[in-house]
Structures are given as structure tokens and as C-alpha cells.
Design a protein around this motif. Structure first.
Motif, PDB file in Angstrom:
ATOM      1  N   LEU A  92       0.760  -1.179  -0.120  1.00 38.68           N
ATOM      2  CA  LEU A  92      -0.057   0.062  -0.142  1.00 38.68           C
ATOM      3  C   LEU A  92       0.962   1.330   0.066  1.00 38.68           C
ATOM      4  CD1 LEU A  92      -3.043   1.465   0.097  1.00 38.68           C
ATOM      5  CD2 LEU A  92      -2.673   1.114   2.637  1.00 38.68           C
ATOM      6  N   LYS A  93       1.159   1.883  -1.227  1.00 41.06           N
ATOM      7  CA  LYS A  93       1.935   2.941  -1.288  1.00 41.06           C
ATOM      8  C   LYS A  93       0.908   4.332  -1.367  1.00 41.06           C
ATOM      9  CE  LYS A  93       5.748   0.895  -3.582  1.00 41.06           C
ATOM     10  NZ  LYS A  93       6.552   0.857  -2.144  1.00 41.06           N
ATOM     11  N   TYR A  94       1.326   5.237  -0.289  1.00 42.76           N
ATOM     12  CA  TYR A  94       0.619   6.552  -0.288  1.00 42.76           C
ATOM     13  C   TYR A  94       0.590   7.315  -1.649  1.00 42.76           C
ATOM     14  CZ  TYR A  94      -0.882  10.920   1.410  1.00 42.76           C
ATOM     15  OH  TYR A  94      -1.556  12.410   1.320  1.00 42.76           O
ATOM     16  N   SER A  95       1.821   7.292  -2.225  1.00 38.74           N
ATOM     17  CA  SER A  95       1.868   7.927  -3.525  1.00 38.74           C
ATOM     18  C   SER A  95       0.787   7.439  -4.750  1.00 38.74           C
ATOM     19  CB  SER A  95       3.133   7.873  -4.190  1.00 38.74           C
ATOM     20  OG  SER A  95       3.412   6.223  -4.453  1.00 38.74           O
ATOM     21  N   ASP A  96       0.509   6.091  -4.280  1.00 39.77           N
ATOM     22  CA  ASP A  96      -0.337   5.398  -5.374  1.00 39.77           C
ATOM     23  C   ASP A  96      -2.004   6.001  -5.139  1.00 39.77           C
ATOM     24  OD1 ASP A  96       1.303   4.035  -6.858  1.00 39.77           O
ATOM     25  OD2 ASP A  96       1.136   2.252  -5.737  1.00 39.77           O
ATOM     26  N   TYR A  97      -2.023   5.886  -3.715  1.00 29.98           N
ATOM     27  CA  TYR A  97      -3.515   6.430  -3.022  1.00 29.98           C
ATOM     28  C   TYR A  97      -3.614   7.782  -3.510  1.00 29.98           C
ATOM     29  CZ  TYR A  97      -6.570   8.275   0.582  1.00 29.98           C
ATOM     30  OH  TYR A  97      -7.678   8.668   1.265  1.00 29.98           O
ATOM     31  N   GLU A  98      -2.717   8.796  -3.467  1.00 27.74           N
ATOM     32  CA  GLU A  98      -2.969   9.995  -4.023  1.00 27.74           C
ATOM     33  C   GLU A  98      -3.550  10.155  -5.324  1.00 27.74           C
ATOM     34  OE1 GLU A  98      -0.239  13.429  -1.790  1.00 27.74           O
ATOM     35  OE2 GLU A  98       0.890  11.555  -2.859  1.00 27.74           O
ATOM     36  N   SER A  99      -3.156   9.391  -5.946  1.00 29.77           N
ATOM     37  CA  SER A  99      -3.485   9.310  -7.577  1.00 29.77           C
ATOM     38  C   SER A  99      -5.044   8.386  -7.692  1.00 29.77           C
ATOM     39  CB  SER A  99      -2.591   8.605  -8.415  1.00 29.77           C
ATOM     40  OG  SER A  99      -2.653   7.138  -8.352  1.00 29.77           O
ATOM     41  N   TRP A 100      -5.573   8.089  -6.796  1.00 27.50           N
ATOM     42  CA  TRP A 100      -6.745   7.293  -7.101  1.00 27.50           C
ATOM     43  C   TRP A 100      -8.035   8.090  -7.103  1.00 27.50           C
ATOM     44  CZ3 TRP A 100      -6.470   3.188  -2.456  1.00 27.50           C
ATOM     45  CH2 TRP A 100      -5.219   2.033  -2.827  1.00 27.50           C
ATOM     46  N   ASP A 101      -9.135   7.617  -7.676  1.00 27.79           N
ATOM     47  CA  ASP A 101     -10.211   8.712  -7.730  1.00 27.79           C
ATOM     48  C   ASP A 101     -10.954   8.569  -6.458  1.00 27.79           C
ATOM     49  OD1 ASP A 101     -11.689   6.174  -7.494  1.00 27.79           O
ATOM     50  OD2 ASP A 101     -12.181   6.225  -9.726  1.00 27.79           O
ATOM     51  N   GLU A 102     -12.032   9.359  -6.106  1.00 30.32           N
ATOM     52  CA  GLU A 102     -12.445   9.466  -4.775  1.00 30.32           C
ATOM     53  C   GLU A 102     -13.123   8.044  -4.224  1.00 30.32           C
ATOM     54  OE1 GLU A 102     -15.156  13.058  -2.961  1.00 30.32           O
ATOM     55  OE2 GLU A 102     -16.507  11.751  -4.208  1.00 30.32           O
ATOM     56  N   ALA A 103     -13.951   7.478  -5.175  1.00 30.36           N
ATOM     57  CA  ALA A 103     -14.541   6.208  -4.812  1.00 30.36           C
ATOM     58  C   ALA A 103     -13.681   5.187  -4.159  1.00 30.36           C
ATOM     59  CB  ALA A 103     -15.285   5.728  -5.630  1.00 30.36           C
ATOM     60  N   LYS A 104     -12.493   5.268  -4.984  1.00 31.79           N
ATOM     61  CA  LYS A 104     -11.499   4.019  -4.725  1.00 31.79           C
ATOM     62  C   LYS A 104     -10.519   4.562  -3.174  1.00 31.79           C
ATOM     63  CE  LYS A 104      -7.745   1.435  -6.557  1.00 31.79           C
ATOM     64  NZ  LYS A 104      -6.832   1.242  -7.599  1.00 31.79           N
ATOM     65  N   LYS A 105     -10.672   5.786  -3.018  1.00 29.03           N
ATOM     66  CA  LYS A 105     -10.032   6.337  -1.608  1.00 29.03           C
ATOM     67  C   LYS A 105     -11.007   5.948  -0.578  1.00 29.03           C
ATOM     68  CE  LYS A 105      -7.220  10.021  -3.500  1.00 29.03           C
ATOM     69  NZ  LYS A 105      -7.072  11.390  -3.531  1.00 29.03           N
ATOM     70  N   ILE A 106     -12.076   6.198  -0.694  1.00 23.54           N
ATOM     71  CA  ILE A 106     -13.075   5.996   0.288  1.00 23.54           C
ATOM     72  C   ILE A 106     -13.037   4.484   0.614  1.00 23.54           C
ATOM     73  CG2 ILE A 106     -15.729   5.771   0.709  1.00 23.54           C
ATOM     74  CD1 ILE A 106     -15.938   8.444  -0.723  1.00 23.54           C
ATOM     75  N   ASP A 107     -13.207   3.677  -0.388  1.00 28.93           N
ATOM     76  CA  ASP A 107     -13.430   2.147  -0.119  1.00 28.93           C
ATOM     77  C   ASP A 107     -12.086   1.677   0.762  1.00 28.93           C
ATOM     78  OD1 ASP A 107     -15.701   1.781  -1.705  1.00 28.93           O
ATOM     79  OD2 ASP A 107     -14.758   1.071  -3.365  1.00 28.93           O
ATOM     80  N   LEU A 108     -10.977   2.461   0.296  1.00 26.73           N
ATOM     81  CA  LEU A 108      -9.515   1.889   1.132  1.00 26.73           C
ATOM     82  C   LEU A 108      -9.869   2.283   2.714  1.00 26.73           C
ATOM     83  CD1 LEU A 108      -6.783   0.863   1.528  1.00 26.73           C
ATOM     84  CD2 LEU A 108      -6.000   3.198   1.227  1.00 26.73           C
ATOM     85  N   LEU A 109     -10.109   3.551   2.902  1.00 30.70           N
ATOM     86  CA  LEU A 109     -10.284   4.199   4.092  1.00 30.70           C
ATOM     87  C   LEU A 109     -11.391   3.286   5.052  1.00 30.70           C
ATOM     88  CD1 LEU A 109     -10.103   8.130   3.680  1.00 30.70           C
ATOM     89  CD2 LEU A 109      -8.497   6.571   4.183  1.00 30.70           C
ATOM     90  N   LEU A 110     -12.557   3.092   4.405  1.00 28.41           N
ATOM     91  CA  LEU A 110     -13.320   2.163   5.335  1.00 28.41           C
ATOM     92  C   LEU A 110     -13.092   0.766   5.265  1.00 28.41           C
ATOM     93  CD1 LEU A 110     -16.843   3.265   3.499  1.00 28.41           C
ATOM     94  CD2 LEU A 110     -15.893   4.276   5.869  1.00 28.41           C
ATOM     95  N   SER A 111     -12.208  -0.005   4.753  1.00 26.62           N
ATOM     96  CA  SER A 111     -11.870  -1.096   4.973  1.00 26.62           C
ATOM     97  C   SER A 111     -10.734  -1.340   6.017  1.00 26.62           C
ATOM     98  CB  SER A 111     -11.067  -1.867   3.457  1.00 26.62           C
ATOM     99  OG  SER A 111     -10.088  -1.238   3.224  1.00 26.62           O
ATOM    100  N   LEU A 112     -10.097  -0.144   6.226  1.00 22.49           N
ATOM    101  CA  LEU A 112      -9.150  -0.390   7.215  1.00 22.49           C
ATOM    102  C   LEU A 112      -9.236  -0.373   8.734  1.00 22.49           C
ATOM    103  CD1 LEU A 112      -6.625   2.649   6.036  1.00 22.49           C
ATOM    104  CD2 LEU A 112      -6.206   0.243   5.507  1.00 22.49           C
ATOM    105  N   ASN A 113      -8.716  -1.347   9.343  1.00 18.86           N
ATOM    106  CA  ASN A 113      -8.863  -1.641  10.853  1.00 18.86           C
ATOM    107  C   ASN A 113      -7.661  -1.437  11.683  1.00 18.86           C
ATOM    108  OD1 ASN A 113     -11.921  -2.378  11.044  1.00 18.86           O
ATOM    109  ND2 ASN A 113     -11.008  -3.981   9.852  1.00 18.86           N
ATOM    110  N   LEU A 114      -7.501  -0.258  11.994  1.00 17.72           N
ATOM    111  CA  LEU A 114      -6.320   0.540  12.614  1.00 17.72           C
ATOM    112  C   LEU A 114      -6.169   0.562  13.883  1.00 17.72           C
ATOM    113  CD1 LEU A 114      -5.247   2.855   9.570  1.00 17.72           C
ATOM    114  CD2 LEU A 114      -4.428   0.536   9.905  1.00 17.72           C
ATOM    115  N   PRO A 115      -5.327   0.162  14.839  1.00 16.74           N
ATOM    116  CA  PRO A 115      -4.876   0.740  16.248  1.00 16.74           C
ATOM    117  C   PRO A 115      -4.388   1.937  15.955  1.00 16.74           C
ATOM    118  CG  PRO A 115      -3.263  -0.693  15.589  1.00 16.74           C
ATOM    119  CD  PRO A 115      -4.149  -0.774  14.354  1.00 16.74           C
TER     120      PRO A 115
END
Length: 861
Positions: A381-404
Motif C-alpha cells: 500500500l503506497k501512499y503515492s498510489d493512493y494520492e492518484s486514485w479517484d474518490e470512490a477508490k479512496k473511500i473504499d480503502l479508508l473504510l476497509s482499514l481496521n487500525l489501532p
């Protein structure tokens, strides 16, 4: 009411004002004797086209020719102090006469409402409406009010003495006022601001809100004990939670303010219990009250395990005592007990809901920090890749994360604060109850992703074991473009499965905030107000399509330029296409003290907000002819667009930002120690940029200059343009027909009535600013003539004589302040080497004059 105002306010003020001259302070007689002469010379001088500098210098040459430069400036400071206290006196006299100058039981009151509920059908309709209707007033700590708690206490006592015509006590309080500092020597902390506003919660709202409900209940012939709707009025609170652009607000601040709110409320309960103890002295009841007193003491001071953990525990005990009171003591004084239980149901153990607010760009930055940390552990998971994604894909990733998400894992102060502020919400809910803090407001909200960034953070920080979030995420749409894009953004959110499921857990309820202040700064008065109206219509439409109950939370300030003015008419004028289940708005600065500063004024204004919200539902059938049709909307849209073009033309003028920076008191706002918040976003070393300007100092600076541009600019040009295509008669008809349109015009009239361009006419002598000043003045004159023509009034505010008379007196009181401040601004334009006193003295004159000008205006425009 005009004669009443003259007799009960103006005449009385003049009588009490004479007491100042007898106060035993050094130089007070000279100050008080000379001040009317400066007022007179200012009036005549401005009429003759003299500059403030000429007026001040002529004043000294004629009356104090031998005074040294220091003695002259000392007298100017004395004038400022004297006028500050005159403003307080006038406020107190006006508030003391409030019930004589206002019809407390007239249109908009609870009495007027219940008198009109003259059938079982209407009563049933009202009670059905009350099941999901409420008014929420949210107190905000914005830098437009500087009275400390000490001064507020004096003002409160002064008002009582004036009501009783107790000259001795008034004299004593004026003595106290003369010795009490009005200004902060240091900038208040966010906690200080919270403590200051708690004064109003404790001394006004704590009694005013229950009193309104009792009036409503009795008016409907119902019982306080059986009343099922205690939450018709709710309080919100921003000091300590609003960190948008205010780095002084920390998670610790938020927790401390929530604790202070709870403590302030519990102390009020403790006093009420002691009052109950004096009356409920009967066997089987007195023991319960003694226990309640002891346990409430423990709840406040400890040992805490011997106190109450929530309001319901106390209510349950009191209900048992009530049963004994009814069965064994003929219900003697039961109304006192019922009223106290009503208070407990209204305020719980939280008093006011503490909202958290942050700018959307800060959340984006924090997620960058978090995802870069994740990248180190999950290289795929590279942040540089995330920055280039469209909004829908970013939302999907953020909601999928389970982080402490642990605060200690991060070094960046911003990331730590955002994680801390969201975590604080859960801590507050555990202590004060869920209502203690349940909303997160996202300012500068420009996308669905901005909302989901907060949802995803909260999901990982404060969700329960089942993943449920006891949190309402509130997007704030402010600029003209953001308002236009808002319906599309909400559609994306409503179509998202995770977010829809979250809303189900929140009773399918979505709060959306719209910002009048920044909307006006961005698009001008008419465009902002109309854009908000249309956005609300579209947001209502899309929300109803998805079965969502939407509530609009209005970021309304004091003056019309920030969405203020007559709020009652505004809310009662909204049509069927705008959801009206709740009224929510911010109140701030001196609007709190002027509209809600006493129990009487608070009840008056809260009642009218409440009934305005019911007007459309209950009596729409008799007012259908007032509603805007498509042709009306097209006309207002055309006017709004024309006004927007005029405002943009001014805003894009090469002198606009430079004028604000160099010629107005804008740069002094940050030095006044009124509020904790910086006066602009961005870094100081970047220079002044329009987009970084905060709405309050922006609007306030125009008010200090007595130009009030944000409250009217473009309105006159738009009417003139419509006249050019033969539509002026249509505008006149719309004014007569539509309460909404009338309210727009009459609120703008308030801004015009407080403008005084002669005070700054000297700027025409500077070639660089002449054309810019002329541009503003020409629009002022055009708007003045146009609004009088459309409204068919001879003078501004002829339709509201009390407001008109009040403004007239206030403007005369502060005219010398205007002269002094503009004189100091003029002097600062000179070479410092040629000044009779040092630059800092002129800086201080400007800042000190600001306070009186702000408070005399009461709504800063």
C-alpha cells in the motif's frame, strides 16, 4: 412603540447618563463636559466634508489650544473609556425597558401561538409536529464580544437597578463600572471563552428554556408532569471544541470544557434542590430531598461514587418522592418539583452539546501521516498510489482499514490532535451522556471523501464492539461553489452502503451545516443568501429521495452580512420544499448578550424562533400565496447572479485586499485580545490573501470603517439592472408578497443604516484609493435608493421603528469613537518622524475604539 422607546429608553438614558459627571474620578467632569462638544464638532465637521484629522485638530485648537500632544491623546483615551461605559449604560436601559418596547405576548410568542390553536385538529397537528421538532441554539466563541464575566455581572445588576429607578444603586454600579477593566490584557484561552459563555448558560438559559416550556404546556392545557417533549429546546457549544484554524484548542481543552459545562449545570441543580428543600418539608418527601442534596454535593465535589452517575437516577428518586407528595400531602408544591424534573429532562448532566469542528484539509493531511505509517508495515500500500486514485477508490480503502490508532505512535501535532479530539468525544459521552458531545463538524467540506475521512477515523477510534458510531458527522458547505455541489456530495454519501447503515443507527437523520459568513465573504450578500436557500431545497429533495430526515444547521452570525438580522422572519418564510423539522443556528459575540443576555430577551427571541419553525407546518394553508413560485425564483436568481457579478467586480479590484490590509483596522483584530482564535488562516509570513481571511474580522473591519460592504454590496446594482429590462415592478410585487424576500431587504437595510461614508471620505484624497472608495460609495447610494423604492419606505427601517430608533441613538453615542479611530488611522499614514506622539499610541487608540464600536452595534454591522 416608537414613543414608548423615546420615553422608556432615550429619556431615561439621558437622565442616568448625567450621573457620570458626578462620579469622583480624576478628570471625569472635563471628559464628560467636552465629549458632547466633540460629538457636535464631528456631526458638523463630517457634514462640511472635513476629515477626522481636521475635526480632532480643530477641536483641540478651539478648546484646548495649550494642551501638549500627550495631554491631547490622554483625553482621547478618556473619551473612549467614557463612551465604552455609555454604551453599557444604554444597553442596560434598553434591556430594562424591553417589556415596554416589545410586545412579549404578541406575534411570534408562545401565547400568540397557543391562542391560535383553537381546535382539536390543530392541537393534534401541533403535538404530532412536536414529536420530531426542536430549536438548537449553538453558542460560539467568536471575537465580536469582549465583556468579561465581571462586567456582565455589573450589566445584569445595572439593568435591575434601572428597572427599579434606584438612582443610588445605579450610581454605585457606575462607580464600580468605572473601576472595572473592560479589556483583556492577555488573549483569552479557549477555556476562558468557555467560562465566559457559561455565564449565559447559568444565568439565562437555565431558567429561560424551562419557563418557555411551562408557558407552552399550560397554554395547551396540559401537565408538566405528563409532558412528553422535553427536548424542544437544545443548547450547543463550540468553545473548546471548535479547532478550525485555532491551534490553541487541544483535546485536553475539549475535555476540560465538557467538565466545566457539567459542573456549571450541577451547581445550578444543587441550588434548585436547596430551594425545594425550603418548601418540601413534609414527611416522606423531605428525606428524599435531603438525600438528593447530599448526593448532588457528592456528584460535584466527591466522593463521586456516592453521587449520581446520570440525570435519570435523580429523576427516578424524585418521582418516588412525588408519589408520596400526591398521595399523602395533597400535591402541595408539586409544581415546583415538576418544574425541577423538567429541567433535568431538558439539560441532563451535560447542559449543552459540545461540538467538535475541524477543517477538511487537516483530516486529509492527518490521513497522509497515517497511511505513510501503514506503508512502512504494508509495502504493497503506497501512499503515492493512493494520492492518484479517484474518490470512490479512496473511500473504499479508508473504510476497509481496521487500525489501532494510538496517539503516541505519531509525532505530528496535527495528527495527534485530530486523534485526540475524536477520542475525547467518547470520554465525554461516558461522563456526560451521549448528548454531551455527539457531532463532528467538517468546515470547508468540498467532497464526499472529506466526510468519509472523518467517518473512517471515528470508526477506528470510538466505534462500539458492534461497529456502531454514536456520532453525527456534519459537513459544512460555505462557498458559493460548495453550496452548488452539496446535493451531489450528499447523494454519493447516501448511496454508500456503509454510510447508509451508519445513518440507520442515527435514526436516518443527517445534519448539514451551511455557512452564511464565508458564503457572504465569497459571494456577497444576495448571492450567498439565495445560494443557501436553493441548496437547502436541493438537499431536502435528495434527502427525501433516500428517506433521510435532514436538519439544516445555519452558521449565522450577528450582522446581516454574516446571516444575522431578523432570524424569526427568515425561518417562518421558508417554503414546503425546505425541511423544517428542526431549527439550528449559531449565535455569537454580542448577539448572545443583546438577544439572549437576560431571561426576558432570551425568552422573547427563543419563543419567536420556536414559533417561526412551526408556522409553515401549522398555518401554511392560510399563507400559500406568500410562497415563492418558479417565476419568483427565477427573478431572485437573476438578481442574485447580477449582484454576484457586481461583488466579484469589487472583490477582484486590485485595491480590495490592499485596502483591507492598509486602510482598515483588520490588522488590529489579532491584537485586541478579544478572542483566542487567530484572525486569519495560513502563515503570517505569507502576506494577506483573500482566501485566508476569516469572515468575522473581514465583516468586522467593514463595520469599523462604517462601510458595511458585505451587508449590501451588489443589491442596488441588481435592482437597477432589473429595472433596465422592465422588471422593477415585479420586484416590488415580490417584496409585498414574499416574507423571505422582505426579510432579505430589511436585513440589508440594517447594514445600510449603520453605514456612514463621510467618516472615510478623506480617502478620496489619496489617488490610489479614490476610485475604489467611489465604487463602494456609489453602490451604497444606489442600494439605499433602490431598497427604499422597492419597499416604498421614506427612511430605512420605517417598518421597524424600535430598531430604527435604537440604531440612531447608538450611532450618535459612538460617533466620536469613529472620529478618533479614523483620526488615528489617518495619522498612521504619515511619516512616523513627523508624528506628534509615537506610533504605538495611535495603534492603541485604534484598538481601544474598536471595542466600543463593536458593542454599540450589538450585531457588528
Amino acid at each position: 412603540m416608537n414613543n414608548s422607546f423615546q420615553d422608556s429608553v432615550v429619556t431615561k438614558y439621558n437622565i442616568f447618563n448625567s450621573l457620570f459627571l458626578s462620579l469622583p474620578y480624576r478628570g471625569i467632569f472635563q471628559t464628560g463636559s467636552l465629549l458632547p462638544l466633540l460629538t457636535q464638532q464631528s456631526e458638523v465637521g463630517f457634514q462640511e466634508g472635513k476629515s477626522p484629522r481636521q475635526i480632532i485638530e480643530n477641536f483641540f485648537e478651539e478648546l484646548l489650544e495649550t494642551a501638549t500632544p500627550k495631554e491631547r491623546t490622554d483625553l482621547l483615551f478618556a473619551f473612549i473609556q467614557y463612551i465604552e461605559r455609555q454604551v453599557v449604560l444604554f444597553d442596560s436601559v434598553e434591556d430594562a425597558a424591553f417589556d415596554q418596547t416589545h410586545d412579549l405576548t404578541g406575534k411570534g410568542s408562545i401565547n400568540y401561538l397557543t391562542d391560535r390553536i383553537d381546535s382539536d385538529v390543530l392541537k393534534k397537528k401541533l403535538l404530532t409536529k412536536l414529536q420530531d421538532f426542536s430549536v438548537r441554539i449553538v453558542l460560539t466563541a467568536h471575537p465580536t464580544q469582549f465583556y468579561s464575566g465581571k462586567v456582565l455581572g455589573i450589566i445584569n445588576d445595572l439593568e435591575d437597578s434601572i428597572k427599579k429607578n434606584d438612582f443610588t444603586e445605579v450610581n454605585q454600579l457606575l462607580l464600580q463600572l468605572g473601576k472595572t477593566a473592560f479589556i483583556n490584557h492577555e488573549k483569552p484561552t479557549p477555556f476562558d471563552e468557555a467560562v465566559s459563555l457559561c455565564w449565559f448558560l447559568e444565568n439565562v438559559y437555565f431558567d429561560a428554556i424551562p419557563a418557555i416550556l411551562v408557558k407552552l404546556i399550560e397554554g395547551l392545557g396540559m401537565s408538566v408532569h405528563d409532558w412528553p417533549y422535553p427536548n424542544l429546546f437544545r443548547l450547543g457549544f463550540w468553545p473548546g471544541g471548535d479547532r478550525d484554524g485555532n491551534h490553541f484548542v487541544t483535546a485536553e481543552t475539549t475535555l476540560n470544557v465538557a467538565a466545566r459545562l457539567r459542573e456549571t449545570l450541577l451547581r445550578g441543580y444543587y441550588r434548585d434542590i436547596r430551594q425545594l428543600k425550603r418548601r418540601l418539608t413534609f414527611k416522606g418527601v423531605d428525606e428524599a430531598i435531603v438525600i438528593a442534596e447530599r448526593k448532588m454535593n457528592s456528584t460535584i465535589f466527591g466522593p463521586f461514587d456516592e453521587g449520581y452517575s446520570n440525570a435519570q437516577e435523580l429523576i427516578d428518586e424524585l418521582l418516588k418522592a412525588r408519589e408520596v407528595l400526591i398521595t399523602k400531602h395533597q400535591g402541595l408544591f408539586v409544581e415546583l418539583l415538576d418544574n425541577f424534573i423538567l429541567k433535568l429532562n431538558i439539560f441532563g448532566f451535560f447542559f449543552a452539546s459540545l461540538d467538535v469542528r475541524q477543517d477538511s484539509r487537516k483530516h486529509t493531511k492527518a490521513w497522509g501521516d497515517i497511511l505513510k505509517r501503514v506503508e512502512k508495515k504494508i509495502p504493497l500500500l503506497k501512499y503515492s498510489d493512493y494520492e492518484s486514485w479517484d474518490e470512490a477508490k479512496k473511500i473504499d480503502l479508508l473504510l476497509s482499514l481496521n487500525l489501532p490508532l494510538r496517539i503516541e505512535d505519531y509525532e505530528d501535532d496535527l495528527t495527534k490532535d485530530i486523534l485526540g479530539s475524536i477520542s475525547a468525544i467518547k470520554i465525554i459521552q461516558e461522563k456526560n451522556g451521549e448528548q454531551g458531545s455527539h457531532r463532528y463538524v467538517i468546515s470547508n467540506n468540498q467532497s464526499a471523501l472529506n466526510v468519509m475521512e472523518v467517518v473512517a477515523l471515528a470508526k477506528n477510534l470510538i466505534a462500539d464492539e458492534d461497529g456502531n458510531l454514536a456520532l453525527d458527522v456534519v459537513p459544512l458547505f460555505e462557498t458559493v461553489d460548495d453550496l452548488a455541489n452539496a446535493p451531489g456530495i450528499m447523494r454519493i454519501l447516501y448511496e454508500n452502503d456503509y454510510y447508509r447503515n451508519h445513518l440507520k443507527g442515527r435514526e436516518n437523520h443527517q445534519t448539514i451545516m451551511v455557512g452564511f459568513s464565508d458564503g457572504t465573504k465569497d459571494g456577497g450578500y444576495l448571492r450567498a443568501n439565495w445560494s443557501i436557500y436553493r441548496a437547502k431545497e436541493e438537499l431536502t429533495k435528495v434527502s427525501r429521495e433516500f428517506g433521510i430526515k435532514v436538519t439544516f444547521f445555519d452558521g449565522r452570525g450577528g450582522p446581516p452580512a454574516r446571516g444575522g438580522g431578523n432570524n424569526h422572519n427568515f425561518y417562518s418564510s421558508l417554503g414546503k420544499d425546505i425541511e423544517d423539522k428542526e431549527i439550528q443556528l449559531t449565535v455569537q459575540g454580542q448577539t448572545i448578550s443583546s438577544n439572549y443576555g437576560t431571561v426576558t430577551t432570551a425568552m422573547y427571541n427563543l419563543e419567536r424562533l420556536f414559533t417561526a419553525g412551526l408556522e409553515n407546518h401549522l398555518f401554511r394553508g392560510s399563507r400559500k400565496e406568500e410562497e415563492l413560485n418558479e417565476k419568483d425564483k427565477e427573478l431572485i436568481e437573476e438578481m442574485a447572479e447580477s449582484a454576484y457579478e457586481s461583488y466579484l467586480d469589487l472583490k477582484n479590484h486590485p485595491m480590495f485586499v490592499k485596502y483591507l490590509d492598509k486602510k482598515t483596522p483588520l490588522r488590529f483584530y489579532g491584537q485586541t485580545n478579544i478572542g483566542s482564535r487567530p484572525t486569519k488562516r495560513g502563515n503570517d509570513d505569507e502576506g494577506l490573501k483573500f482566501e485566508d481571511l476569516r469572515a468575522i474580522p473581514f465583516v468586522g473591519s467593514w463595520a469599523q470603517m462604517k462601510q458595511n460592504v458585505p451587508g449590501f454590496y451588489g443589491f442596488g446594482s441588481s435592482i437597477a439592472k432589473m429595472d433596465g429590462v422592465g422588471k422593477k415592478e415585479d420586484i416590488k410585487k415580490l417584496y409585498k408578497k414574499s416574507l423571505f424576500f422582505r426579510t432579505l431587504i430589511e436585513n440589508s437595510m440594517q447594514s445600510l443604516s449603520k453605514a456612514f461614508f463621510p467618516a472615510t471620505k478623506y480617502l478620496r484624497d489619496e489617488e490610489e484609493y479614490r476610485e475604489f472608495w467611489d465604487k463602494m460609495y456609489d453602490e451604497f447610494r444606489l442600494t439605499l435608493e433602490s431598497l427604499l423604492d422597492v419597499s416604498e419606505q421614506k427612511e430605512l427601517l420605517d417598518s421597524n421603528n424600535v430598531t430604527k430608533a435604537s440604531i440612531k441613538v447608538r450611532e450618535r453615542i459612538v460617533l466620536p469613537l469613529i472620529t478618533i479611530q479614523q483620526y488615528a488611522l489617518q495619522m498612521l499614514a504619515e511619516d512616523p518622524k513627523n508624528l506628534p506622539v509615537d506610533v504605538e499610541t495611535y495603534n492603541q487608540l485604534i484598538m481601544r475604539a474598536m471595542f466600543g464600536i463593536i458593542n454599540a452595534a450589538r450585531n457588528s454591522a
